[in-house]
Design an enzyme around this catalytic site. Structure first.
Site, PDB file in Angstrom:
ATOM      1  N   ASP A 201       4.397  -2.866   8.384  1.00  0.00           N
ATOM      2  CA  ASP A 201       3.802  -3.011   7.051  1.00  0.00           C
ATOM      3  C   ASP A 201       4.736  -3.839   6.178  1.00  0.00           C
ATOM      4  O   ASP A 201       5.793  -3.377   5.771  1.00  0.00           O
ATOM      5  CB  ASP A 201       3.591  -1.621   6.438  1.00  0.00           C
ATOM      6  CG  ASP A 201       2.908  -1.659   5.073  1.00  0.00           C
ATOM      7  OD1 ASP A 201       2.690  -2.760   4.544  1.00  0.00           O
ATOM      8  OD2 ASP A 201       2.612  -0.566   4.553  1.00  0.00           O
TER       9      ASP A 201
ATOM     10  N   SER B 147      -1.546   3.637   0.421  1.00  0.00           N
ATOM     11  CA  SER B 147      -1.566   2.399  -0.359  1.00  0.00           C
ATOM     12  C   SER B 147      -1.715   2.738  -1.843  1.00  0.00           C
ATOM     13  O   SER B 147      -0.918   3.503  -2.381  1.00  0.00           O
ATOM     14  CB  SER B 147      -2.693   1.491   0.142  1.00  0.00           C
ATOM     15  OG  SER B 147      -2.586   0.203  -0.401  1.00  0.00           O
TER      16      SER B 147
ATOM     17  N   HIS C 291      -0.105  -2.919   7.341  1.00  0.00           N
ATOM     18  CA  HIS C 291      -0.403  -1.985   6.253  1.00  0.00           C
ATOM     19  C   HIS C 291      -1.645  -1.149   6.530  1.00  0.00           C
ATOM     20  O   HIS C 291      -1.716   0.027   6.155  1.00  0.00           O
ATOM     21  CB  HIS C 291      -0.577  -2.770   4.954  1.00  0.00           C
ATOM     22  CG  HIS C 291      -0.852  -1.912   3.768  1.00  0.00           C
ATOM     23  ND1 HIS C 291       0.051  -0.999   3.284  1.00  0.00           N
ATOM     24  CD2 HIS C 291      -1.953  -1.810   2.974  1.00  0.00           C
ATOM     25  CE1 HIS C 291      -0.455  -0.377   2.228  1.00  0.00           C
ATOM     26  NE2 HIS C 291      -1.677  -0.844   2.025  1.00  0.00           N
TER      27      HIS C 291
END
Length: 383
Positions: free
Chosen positions: A327, A161, A360
């Site tokens: 995601d 991320s 995610h």
């Protein structure tokens, strides 16, 4: 050489903090001095300094990657991947994880004391006087920490991320200091949709009457309601429809019938409220503003004439990119774009899309396929 560390939590980590006096020149044109960095290390640097791995954390993460969090008492956020016998192994690697610039777990950020206000009374927090920062600024602060530790070159930089943004930035900013980079569930620039999600969160914080322009530190009355809503909105983007449906569906929370009111009738509502409430206990609202803004400004190609491939021409690092099929915050297409740019630049790159129902957040959860990919990449020799 960095000496072997002592166990911090009866396992294998140690907590550290350093004040660096050299000014850090920021992308905004401002300078920050001194620069405080809180970090943790695991394992020991080998004789030739060739086994250092930097782990970069995500937006709401911290340096406690594999050791007990001092506020929540919970295990580290990546104990599924970092530890003895795991892909990132302190018996083989010297592992560093630093709290990012702008955060609130010991590194310089809005809650830090502004040196310009120091006096007999001790000084006041920066609050909104803290300069706006970028992902690149975070990376340069990490480089200063590595200089302090005597580490000239990283065997690997790894992150998911926002941590992936840092990991991808490292070889572009310091092309000679990185042997390899593992970028997980990330992107090369923040999309309009993600900027929009962040703006909703920021406005929730700033609309809270307790925010008071960021000057809430003196009486301890933080904008908890606004920060909780920001966290709730963001947390939705970390999940997937499949995961939410499987975990909650439309099931009611501790009741047999709807209340026909606005309490948390549904389990998913109760879950989000819990996420919001627990978040405000460990995170600073102003830090949330600054870090989300840093992510919004992130665009690796911007300083290279808009060419993502050009950003990678100076480095000889090898890359591993991992995405997850559910995601929707940083979908696989974002990783493929990076892979195409690396191919165009003639860089060595591996790429895999993994299946997970968890969206995610999959890289933070049980992901044995991801662990196998990371382990294989770290053990592989350069082709």
């Amino acid at each position: 050489m960095v000496e072997p560390v002592k166990d911090m939590d009866a396992r294998f980590g140690t907590r550290r903090y350093v004040v660096l006096t050299e000014p850090l020149r920021l992308d905004s044109g401002a300078s920050l001095s001194p620069v405080e960095i809180a970090y943790e290390t695991y394992g020991a640097l080998n004789a030739d300094g060739s086994n250092a791995i930097l782990i970069c954390h995500a937006l709401t993460g911290d340096q406690y990657v594999a050791s007990t969090h001092p506020v929540t008492g919970k295990p580290g956020w990546w104990t599924r991947a970092v530890g003895p016998g795991l892909p990132i192994d302190p018996t083989r690697h010297f592992i560093i994880c630093a709290n990012v610039l702008g955060s609130c777990m010991g590194s310089s950020g809005p809650a830090s004391i502004d040196p310009a206000t120091r006096g007999e009374g001790g000084g006041e927090p920066f609050a909104m006087r803290f300069p706006v920062i970028t992902i690149a600024d975070m990376v340069r602060a990490q480089a200063m920490l590595l200089d302090h530790l005597g580490i000239g070159r990283l065997f690997a930089v790894i992150g998911g991320s926002m941590g992936g943004m840092q990991a991808l930035s490292w070889p572009t900013i310091f092309p000679d200091r990185v042997e390899s980079a593992i970028v997980i569930a990330s992107t090369s620039r923040h999309s309009a949709q993600n900027i929009a999600f962040h703006e909703v969160g920021r406005q929730a914080i700033m609309a809270d009457p307790r925010w008071r322009g960021g000057a809430y530190y003196a009486d301890g009355q933080a904008p908890a309601s606004g920060l909780a809503v920001a966290r709730m909105a963001a947390h939705i983007t970390y999940l997937s429809e499949e995961g939410l449906t499987e975990k909650f569906g439309r099931r009611l929370q501790a009741r047999d019938a709807k209340t026909f009111g606005f309490d948390a009738d549904f389990q998913v509502e109760s879950y989000l409220r819990h996420q919001g409430i627990s978040f405000v206990e460990r995170f600073d609202a102003n830090s949330y503003l600054y870090i989300t803004r840093a992510m919004d400004y992130y665009d690796i190609a911007e300083d290279h004439g808009g060419s993502l491939a050009a950003a990678f021409t100076a480095t000889r690092a090898r890359f591993c990119l991992i995405s997850f099929d559910t995601d929707w915050l940083y979908p696989t297409a974002e990783s493929r774009l990076i892979v195409h740019a690396l191919n165009a630049a003639g860089r060595e790159v591996s790429f895999v899309e993994l299946h997970s129902p968890f969206g995610h957040d999959a890289f933070l959860l049980d992901a044995p396929d991801m662990n196998r990919v990371i382990d294989g990449f770290l053990r592989a020799k350069r082709s």
